[in-house]
Design an enzyme around this catalytic site. Sequence first.
Site, short mmCIF file in Angstrom:
data_model
loop_
_atom_site.label_atom_id
_atom_site.label_comp_id
_atom_site.label_asym_id
_atom_site.label_seq_id
_atom_site.Cartn_x
_atom_site.Cartn_y
_atom_site.Cartn_z
N HIS A 95 19.51 56.35 39.91
CA HIS A 95 18.18 56.14 39.82
C HIS A 95 17.53 57.23 38.90
CE1 HIS A 95 19.02 53.62 43.24
NE2 HIS A 95 19.57 54.69 43.84
N HIS A 111 18.40 49.28 44.86
CA HIS A 111 19.85 49.05 44.87
C HIS A 111 19.95 47.45 44.77
CE1 HIS A 111 18.87 52.45 47.57
NE2 HIS A 111 19.94 53.12 46.77
#
Lengths: 331, 214
Positions: free
Chosen positions: A57, A219
């Site tokens: 991320h 995700h």
Amino acid sequence: MNKFFNDPNNFVPEMCEGLVMANPDTLKYVPEYNMIYRSDMPSNDKVAIVQGSGSGHEPAHIMAVGKGMLDAACPGNVFAAPPVDFCYECIKRMNGPKGVLYIVNNYQGDKMAWQMAEEMALAEGINVKGIMVDDDVSVKDSTHTIGRRGVAGNFFVIKAVGAASEQGADLDALVKLGNKVNSLVRTMGVALTSCTPPAKGSPIFQISDGEMEMGVGIHGEPGRRRDKMKAADEIIEELFNAVADDLPFQSGDRVALMVNGLGGTPISELYILYRKAAEMAKARGLTIIKNYVNEYCTSLEMAGASLTLLKLDDELEALLNAPAEIPIRVF
Amino acid sequence: MANKNITLVEVEKAVQVIMDTAFENEDYFSELDGLAGDGDFGNSLATGFQVIREQWDTLPRTNINAFLMKVAMLTTSHVGGSSGPIWGTAFMRAAIYSREKDDLNLTDIVNIFDSAIEGIMQRGGAQPGDKTLIDALIPTRNALAQVKSDAPDCWKRALKTASEAATQSIEDTKNLQAKRGRQCFTGERSIGTVDPGIVAVATIMNNMNKAFTQ
């Protein structure tokens, strides 16, 4: 899989090594725990702010370590929660007389690891508390969560508590502040492509050319629906309305507006999205005090974007304007 | 053991019993899990505990707390899925309770069960009656609490009655519908099948009884 890596198992460690080599004066690294921390921490003068979640991320969270933001981060593997000993060591090593605040995005794995680490640290007399971020309005429960997911709104929580901590706020005040920011921030994202974790070697979900996943999680978790690709204005309109209707944001509100790239979308496209978002904010009577158009919370090379609105008051505005120095600053 | 307090030696043995139970029943636990869950329970436990077995000789043995804390960390990090944090929490609560204690009596063990049960409920969000290992741990705890810690042969009596209570919990929960844990995604299909976590606790308690009293 056309990616830059050597051994896929060393993806996270080698990223961490590169990061500290590029910031030798300000960052340090503990390889055993994937831990990146400010070289002037721990400190007697401030509460330590720490975070750790899955990698993939970036810049969240290791590249958000620096003065006025996080004091340390201890990511797990790509899209995997950090093991409990990473979290525990991170708390322990950052602890000083004013204690430690951990920020956790609402995912079961992350929460369990941090709450266990908190219990272990408390048993040793460490003053540690946590706050949870769950800003994603897309869906209620999802693949890895009970309740809403924590996504790009996390950046504002870090910025606010990071700044307040530099100014000397104590742990309880920071918990209150972090919860306040979380209560005032809302986000939703859209994916145009999937992404491939190096160790997995294949995309985390399938999406065809000309399709988008509206409300995607960071995700690749399913969002609200799979839809045909549309014009930029139409897409950002849906994101904006979903976000703005949720709090809701009302005429007269002062806001920070973020258009966050998910990793594979060029900044040119992000400004095309910002253009429409800013128009919509104006039409709704919102005043954009600060804007953020860049990558803050990504999903590897996923093409897509998220939109975040934060409702501001004088306190939050001052905290967003306070100085911060992290590796991803661009100048 | 008569009724003397247990020390790190017995704590190590108890952890060994838990690990061996997981190794010996790996296929059986996974098979049970496959009936109304995702079928990986036995393998998750065994794979995680294998890491502890590999590090066994180097685990810290300065006191009960240090030993159990390391076991808790390894369990949490290496037992897959939510079982890691759930079982790890039990070890962690035992470790925290044992701080500054060199030995434990039966009342301490009951207190450890209380703390572990509370921790597991907090971690996983399960309530009594949701058909999770909580529904085996509570009757086990209650059976242990019936025996006074100064009674002659207290450990022998406690382990016998606790293993019976744990075994009974398998049948007592069989017809519940799972609301949390391994079977909760199958809804009504879970009615009539035993919960693998409950069976695991019962099997462990029976093996504890054998290991410590025979």
